[in-house]
Design a protein around this motif. Structure first.
Motif, short mmCIF file in Angstrom:
data_model
loop_
_atom_site.label_atom_id
_atom_site.label_comp_id
_atom_site.label_asym_id
_atom_site.label_seq_id
_atom_site.Cartn_x
_atom_site.Cartn_y
_atom_site.Cartn_z
N ARG A 100 43.60 6.92 48.82
CA ARG A 100 44.12 5.36 49.16
C ARG A 100 44.98 5.62 50.39
O ARG A 100 46.09 6.11 50.40
CB ARG A 100 44.51 4.67 47.91
N GLY A 101 44.66 4.68 51.46
CA GLY A 101 45.47 4.48 52.60
C GLY A 101 45.13 5.75 53.49
O GLY A 101 46.02 5.92 54.57
N ALA A 102 44.23 6.74 53.27
CA ALA A 102 43.70 7.77 54.19
C ALA A 102 43.02 7.34 55.67
O ALA A 102 42.77 7.72 56.45
CB ALA A 102 42.94 8.82 53.64
N GLY A 103 42.67 5.94 55.44
CA GLY A 103 41.89 5.35 56.54
C GLY A 103 40.50 5.97 56.79
O GLY A 103 40.01 6.64 55.60
N ARG A 104 39.93 5.55 57.75
CA ARG A 104 38.38 5.75 57.78
C ARG A 104 38.14 7.30 58.18
O ARG A 104 38.98 7.92 59.04
CB ARG A 104 37.76 4.96 58.97
N PRO A 105 36.99 7.99 57.62
CA PRO A 105 36.99 9.34 57.99
C PRO A 105 36.60 9.45 59.34
O PRO A 105 36.00 8.63 60.00
CB PRO A 105 36.11 9.89 56.98
N THR A 106 37.02 10.66 59.86
CA THR A 106 36.77 10.90 61.38
C THR A 106 35.20 11.40 61.27
O THR A 106 34.55 11.82 60.15
CB THR A 106 37.42 12.14 61.52
N LYS A 107 34.44 11.75 62.45
CA LYS A 107 33.27 12.00 62.52
C LYS A 107 33.13 13.36 61.93
O LYS A 107 32.05 13.64 61.07
CB LYS A 107 32.78 12.10 64.13
N ARG A 108 33.85 14.23 62.13
CA ARG A 108 33.96 15.52 61.54
C ARG A 108 34.27 15.50 60.17
O ARG A 108 33.35 16.24 59.30
CB ARG A 108 35.17 16.50 62.06
#
Length: 119
Positions: A100-108
């Motif tokens: 929770r709170g990690a944000g949106r995943p990067t493309k990688r």
């Protein structure tokens, strides 16, 4: 005799009778192994199979109900003969969840998640 859409609604397998009727029309409910229609009659001793949440629930009719009743009374109207639900895949859950709170995943990170999930 009672209609199958009335019975599955009365024993609280579906929230409303119209949802029960729609599920029956879509083929999610079987009566004695055959695809049911909303007006199919239900008798004591019949087997009702309801497909929900990815697996099938099996009920034997013990009592006919045409009006919705409280949950304790509804539970006495059938015998649940469902097999136990399949176990959750613990491996998949460990890699599929983000903090929770990690944000949106990067493309990688998204590509790595897809690779782990087998997509």
């Amino acid at each position: 005799m009672t209609r199958v859409d009335q019975w599955v609604w009365a024993v609280r397998l579906y929230r409303t009778r119209s949802i029960a009727s729609s599920a029956i029309k879509a083929g999610h409910v079987r009566l004695n192994g055959d695809r049911a229609k909303p007006a199919s009659p239900v008798k004591v001793g019949d087997e009702v199979r309801v497909r929900a949440e990815g697996y099938e629930k099996v009920f034997e009719v013990v009592e006919l109900l045409s009006k919705r009743v409280g949950a304790p009374i509804a539970a006495q109207a059938y015998v649940d003969r469902s097999p136990p639900p399949p176990p959750k895949d613990e491996f998949f859950g460990a890699f599929g969840d983000r903090d929770r709170g990690a944000g949106r995943p990067t493309k990688r990170e998204r590509r790595e998640l897809d690779r782990l999930r087998g997509q």
